[in-house]
Design an enzyme around this catalytic site. Structure first.
Site: not given
Ligand code: SAM
Length: 212
Positions: A44, A69, A96, A118, A122, A154, A191-192, A194
């Site tokens: 994931e 993460e 990353n 995320d 933009k 969402d 997920t959290e 969701e």
């Molecule tokens: N998947 C979880 C959930 O549904 O509750 C978290 C969603 S949160 C909006 C998005 C997560 O993706 C953040 O914790 C962010 O730090 C991580 N993230 C964003 N871009 C990333 C990347 N390029 N590599 C690893 N993690 C990333």
């Protein structure tokens, strides 16, 4: 994800190398050595606080899960879940998603989950979206033939963008849902994010994408 600075996070992560893998490059092409089995590997990207990978790992002991993460201050919450759950089939990488090819070789991964990525609305941030063409190319390099992405969000804008991105890349789509929680999909693990957004009445969009 809103971040609270946690100066102790780095040290805590370093103290649990059995859960947050410290030098993942060493397992490139050889994750079976770490998991000590030949089971499929599902990752994931953007795992956040880790509920999804932890609950999936409990429900599917014959699948190995890796949560990836970027943010130390977020992954420590996922680490707490693992410390509590003591599951042999889930690991975390504090890295990353852009660097996945350093850690996974061709066909190391059977499935990629993208949950509530995320949206980066933009235009100038388009390349950061985890469904941008550049990420689809990275996923292609690490997925097995017929490997899949399972994507849910969402965010309608991100979902529309992603369907076009998958399609322009030539990928097949199946099980597209515009309201996952009202569909007949079984075994959904929330997920959290969701839970938070569905409680506000947002429909959850979902699709499966096949690399064949
Ligand atoms: N998947 C979880 C959930 O549904 O509750 C978290 C969603 S949160 C909006 C998005 C997560 O993706 C953040 O914790 C962010 O730090 C991580 N993230 C964003 N871009 C990333 C990347 N390029 N590599 C690893 N993690 C990333």
């Amino acid at each position: 994800m809103r971040l609270r600075h946690k100066p102790w996070a780095k040290e805590k992560i370093a103290n649990y190398p059995q859960y947050v893998i410290q030098n993942p490059e060493q397992y490139n092409g050889n994750w079976k050595e770490l998991f000590e089995n030949n089971n499929p590997v599902h990752i994931e990207v953007g795992t956040g606080k880790g509920r999804f990978v932890t609950e999936m790992a409990k429900a599917n002991p014959d699948i190995n899960y890796i949560g990836i993460e970027l943010q130390e201050s977020v992954i420590v919450a996922a680490l707490d879940r693992l410390i509590e759950a003591e599951l042999p089939n889930v690991k975390l990488l504090n890295t990353n998603g852009e660097d996945l090819q350093k850690f996974f070789g061709k066909a190391d991964v059977d499935r990629i989950y993208l949950n509530f990525s995320d949206p980066w609305p933009k235009n100038r941030h388009e390349k950061r979206r985890l469904t941008h063409e550049s990420f689809l190319r990275i996923y292609e390099e690490i997925l097995k033939n017929n490997g899949e992405i399972h994507f849910k969000t969402d965010n309608r804008g991100l979902f529309e963008y992603s369907l076009v991105s998958f399609s322009e890349y030539g990928l097949g789509l199946k099980y597209v849902s515009l309201d996952l929680h009202k569909s007949d999909f079984e075994g959904n693990i929330m997920t959290e994010y969701e839970e938070k957004f569905s409680a506000k009445g947002h429909p959850i969009y979902r699709c499966e994408v096949i690399y064949s």
